[in-house]
Write a protein that holds these residues in place. Structure first.
Motif, PDB file in Angstrom:
ATOM      1  N   ILE A   1       0.851  -1.184   0.000  1.00  0.00           N
ATOM      2  CA  ILE A   1       0.000   0.000   0.000  1.00  0.00           C
ATOM      3  C   ILE A   1       0.889   1.237   0.000  1.00  0.00           C
ATOM      4  O   ILE A   1       1.952   1.260   0.626  1.00  0.00           O
ATOM      5  CB  ILE A   1      -0.944  -0.003   1.236  1.00  0.00           C
ATOM      6  CG1 ILE A   1      -1.960   1.126   1.148  1.00  0.00           C
ATOM      7  CG2 ILE A   1      -0.155   0.047   2.534  1.00  0.00           C
ATOM      8  CD1 ILE A   1      -3.026   1.063   2.248  1.00  0.00           C
ATOM      9  N   SER A   2       0.463   2.251  -0.743  1.00  0.00           N
ATOM     10  CA  SER A   2       1.239   3.487  -0.784  1.00  0.00           C
ATOM     11  C   SER A   2       0.297   4.638  -1.119  1.00  0.00           C
ATOM     12  O   SER A   2      -0.875   4.414  -1.448  1.00  0.00           O
ATOM     13  CB  SER A   2       2.361   3.403  -1.825  1.00  0.00           C
ATOM     14  OG  SER A   2       1.822   3.237  -3.126  1.00  0.00           O
ATOM     15  N   ARG A   3       0.809   5.839  -1.048  1.00  0.00           N
ATOM     16  CA  ARG A   3       0.000   6.981  -1.453  1.00  0.00           C
ATOM     17  C   ARG A   3       0.917   8.094  -1.941  1.00  0.00           C
ATOM     18  O   ARG A   3       2.072   8.193  -1.528  1.00  0.00           O
ATOM     19  CB  ARG A   3      -0.883   7.479  -0.318  1.00  0.00           C
ATOM     20  CG  ARG A   3      -0.148   8.078   0.869  1.00  0.00           C
ATOM     21  CD  ARG A   3      -1.123   8.494   1.941  1.00  0.00           C
ATOM     22  NE  ARG A   3      -0.425   9.077   3.088  1.00  0.00           N
ATOM     23  CZ  ARG A   3      -0.808   8.913   4.330  1.00  0.00           C
ATOM     24  NH1 ARG A   3      -1.869   8.181   4.605  1.00  0.00           N
ATOM     25  NH2 ARG A   3      -0.146   9.480   5.302  1.00  0.00           N
ATOM     26  N   ASP A   4       0.373   8.893  -2.824  1.00  0.00           N
ATOM     27  CA  ASP A   4       1.054  10.057  -3.372  1.00  0.00           C
ATOM     28  C   ASP A   4       0.309  11.273  -2.847  1.00  0.00           C
ATOM     29  O   ASP A   4      -0.793  11.584  -3.324  1.00  0.00           O
ATOM     30  CB  ASP A   4       1.036   9.991  -4.901  1.00  0.00           C
ATOM     31  CG  ASP A   4       1.824  11.112  -5.546  1.00  0.00           C
ATOM     32  OD1 ASP A   4       1.900  12.214  -4.951  1.00  0.00           O
ATOM     33  OD2 ASP A   4       2.347  10.894  -6.649  1.00  0.00           O
TER      34      ASP A   4
ATOM     35  N   ASN B   1      -2.923  13.182  -4.093  1.00  0.00           N
ATOM     36  CA  ASN B   1      -4.044  12.778  -3.237  1.00  0.00           C
ATOM     37  C   ASN B   1      -4.643  11.451  -3.709  1.00  0.00           C
ATOM     38  O   ASN B   1      -5.865  11.278  -3.824  1.00  0.00           O
ATOM     39  CB  ASN B   1      -5.120  13.854  -3.223  1.00  0.00           C
ATOM     40  CG  ASN B   1      -5.629  14.119  -1.823  1.00  0.00           C
ATOM     41  OD1 ASN B   1      -5.053  13.683  -0.831  1.00  0.00           O
ATOM     42  ND2 ASN B   1      -6.739  14.826  -1.742  1.00  0.00           N
ATOM     43  N   THR B   2      -3.753  10.527  -3.983  1.00  0.00           N
ATOM     44  CA  THR B   2      -4.137   9.232  -4.540  1.00  0.00           C
ATOM     45  C   THR B   2      -3.444   8.120  -3.770  1.00  0.00           C
ATOM     46  O   THR B   2      -2.265   8.252  -3.429  1.00  0.00           O
ATOM     47  CB  THR B   2      -3.758   9.151  -6.028  1.00  0.00           C
ATOM     48  OG1 THR B   2      -4.471  10.173  -6.742  1.00  0.00           O
ATOM     49  CG2 THR B   2      -4.118   7.794  -6.611  1.00  0.00           C
ATOM     50  N   GLY B   3      -4.197   7.060  -3.515  1.00  0.00           N
ATOM     51  CA  GLY B   3      -3.629   5.891  -2.870  1.00  0.00           C
ATOM     52  C   GLY B   3      -3.498   4.753  -3.867  1.00  0.00           C
ATOM     53  O   GLY B   3      -4.177   4.729  -4.905  1.00  0.00           O
ATOM     54  N   TYR B   4      -2.626   3.812  -3.524  1.00  0.00           N
ATOM     55  CA  TYR B   4      -2.363   2.700  -4.430  1.00  0.00           C
ATOM     56  C   TYR B   4      -2.289   1.393  -3.654  1.00  0.00           C
ATOM     57  O   TYR B   4      -1.959   1.367  -2.466  1.00  0.00           O
ATOM     58  CB  TYR B   4      -1.041   2.903  -5.165  1.00  0.00           C
ATOM     59  CG  TYR B   4      -0.961   4.195  -5.944  1.00  0.00           C
ATOM     60  CD1 TYR B   4      -0.349   5.318  -5.396  1.00  0.00           C
ATOM     61  CD2 TYR B   4      -1.505   4.287  -7.220  1.00  0.00           C
ATOM     62  CE1 TYR B   4      -0.279   6.508  -6.097  1.00  0.00           C
ATOM     63  CE2 TYR B   4      -1.438   5.474  -7.936  1.00  0.00           C
ATOM     64  CZ  TYR B   4      -0.828   6.583  -7.362  1.00  0.00           C
ATOM     65  OH  TYR B   4      -0.765   7.762  -8.069  1.00  0.00           O
ATOM     66  N   LEU B   5      -2.577   0.325  -4.367  1.00  0.00           N
ATOM     67  CA  LEU B   5      -2.329  -1.013  -3.841  1.00  0.00           C
ATOM     68  C   LEU B   5      -1.637  -1.797  -4.952  1.00  0.00           C
ATOM     69  O   LEU B   5      -2.256  -2.122  -5.967  1.00  0.00           O
ATOM     70  CB  LEU B   5      -3.621  -1.707  -3.423  1.00  0.00           C
ATOM     71  CG  LEU B   5      -3.420  -3.081  -2.789  1.00  0.00           C
ATOM     72  CD1 LEU B   5      -2.735  -2.939  -1.419  1.00  0.00           C
ATOM     73  CD2 LEU B   5      -4.750  -3.819  -2.631  1.00  0.00           C
ATOM     74  N   GLN B   6      -0.361  -2.032  -4.765  1.00  0.00           N
ATOM     75  CA  GLN B   6       0.400  -2.842  -5.711  1.00  0.00           C
ATOM     76  C   GLN B   6       0.252  -4.301  -5.317  1.00  0.00           C
ATOM     77  O   GLN B   6       0.555  -4.677  -4.177  1.00  0.00           O
ATOM     78  CB  GLN B   6       1.880  -2.440  -5.696  1.00  0.00           C
ATOM     79  CG  GLN B   6       2.767  -3.267  -6.593  1.00  0.00           C
ATOM     80  CD  GLN B   6       2.473  -3.046  -8.064  1.00  0.00           C
ATOM     81  OE1 GLN B   6       2.294  -1.915  -8.513  1.00  0.00           O
ATOM     82  NE2 GLN B   6       2.417  -4.134  -8.825  1.00  0.00           N
ATOM     83  N   MET B   7      -0.207  -5.110  -6.241  1.00  0.00           N
ATOM     84  CA  MET B   7      -0.464  -6.515  -5.954  1.00  0.00           C
ATOM     85  C   MET B   7       0.416  -7.365  -6.859  1.00  0.00           C
ATOM     86  O   MET B   7       0.272  -7.312  -8.087  1.00  0.00           O
ATOM     87  CB  MET B   7      -1.944  -6.841  -6.169  1.00  0.00           C
ATOM     88  CG  MET B   7      -2.885  -5.938  -5.382  1.00  0.00           C
ATOM     89  SD  MET B   7      -4.621  -6.404  -5.536  1.00  0.00           S
ATOM     90  CE  MET B   7      -4.892  -6.076  -7.282  1.00  0.00           C
ATOM     91  N   ASN B   8       1.302  -8.122  -6.263  1.00  0.00           N
ATOM     92  CA  ASN B   8       2.208  -8.994  -7.013  1.00  0.00           C
ATOM     93  C   ASN B   8       1.938 -10.452  -6.669  1.00  0.00           C
ATOM     94  O   ASN B   8       1.294 -10.755  -5.656  1.00  0.00           O
ATOM     95  CB  ASN B   8       3.659  -8.651  -6.679  1.00  0.00           C
ATOM     96  CG  ASN B   8       4.022  -7.232  -7.036  1.00  0.00           C
ATOM     97  OD1 ASN B   8       3.555  -6.682  -8.038  1.00  0.00           O
ATOM     98  ND2 ASN B   8       4.864  -6.601  -6.224  1.00  0.00           N
ATOM     99  N   SER B   9       2.439 -11.332  -7.489  1.00  0.00           N
ATOM    100  CA  SER B   9       2.295 -12.787  -7.261  1.00  0.00           C
ATOM    101  C   SER B   9       0.847 -13.140  -6.943  1.00  0.00           C
ATOM    102  O   SER B   9       0.563 -13.854  -5.979  1.00  0.00           O
ATOM    103  CB  SER B   9       3.216 -13.228  -6.115  1.00  0.00           C
ATOM    104  OG  SER B   9       4.554 -12.909  -6.393  1.00  0.00           O
ATOM    105  N   LEU B  10      -0.041 -12.646  -7.767  1.00  0.00           N
ATOM    106  CA  LEU B  10      -1.462 -12.840  -7.504  1.00  0.00           C
ATOM    107  C   LEU B  10      -1.857 -14.308  -7.592  1.00  0.00           C
ATOM    108  O   LEU B  10      -1.312 -15.069  -8.403  1.00  0.00           O
ATOM    109  CB  LEU B  10      -2.294 -12.005  -8.477  1.00  0.00           C
ATOM    110  CG  LEU B  10      -2.356 -10.509  -8.122  1.00  0.00           C
ATOM    111  CD1 LEU B  10      -2.773  -9.684  -9.321  1.00  0.00           C
ATOM    112  CD2 LEU B  10      -3.298 -10.278  -6.961  1.00  0.00           C
TER     113      LEU B  10
END
Length: 121
Positions: free
Chosen positions: A69-72, A76-85
């Motif tokens: 999880i991260s945010r800029d 004013n935006t959040g992110y969820l990077q999902m790997n090895s799904l």
């Protein structure tokens, strides 16, 4: 009135990656805390990741070391990077902002509309 807009979901093969985005409306001046939840068919909504005001993050055991999880703050935006799904990651994913600074003061408990993530085996 929609305050959070999500994007980035889709269909991906097992082992692949996706990045979800959660953009806050102009009414939200600053995100203080945010989280990502998911809900699979027939199951309860569960917390996936949570970012505190100081930037520290916590994850569900099922996604630890795979999701980030991260945010800029500038965007004013959040992110969820999902790997090895994995196929068991298939669900509707929701972003949540429990606390924010808005144009009228503090605001609480904002939710995105949800975005579908499907992982095929």
């Amino acid at each position: 009135q929609v305050q959070l807009v999500e994007s980035g979901g889709g269909l991906v093969q097992a082992g692949g990656s996706l990045r979800l985005s959660c953009a806050a409306s102009r009414r939200i001046v600053s995100i203080i805390t945010m989280g990502w939840y998911r809900q699979a068919p027939g199951k309860r909504r569960e917390l996936v990741a949570l970012m505190s005001g100081d930037g520290s993050a916590n994850y569900a055991d099922s996604v630890k070391d795979r999701f980030a999880i991260s945010r800029d703050n500038a965007k004013n935006t959040g992110y969820l990077q999902m790997n090895s799904l994995k196929p068991e990651d298939t669900a509707v994913y929701y972003c949540n902002v429990p606390r924010a600074v808005t144009i009228t003061g503090y605001g609480y408990d904002y939710w995105g509309q949800g975005t579908q993530v499907t992982v095929s085996s």
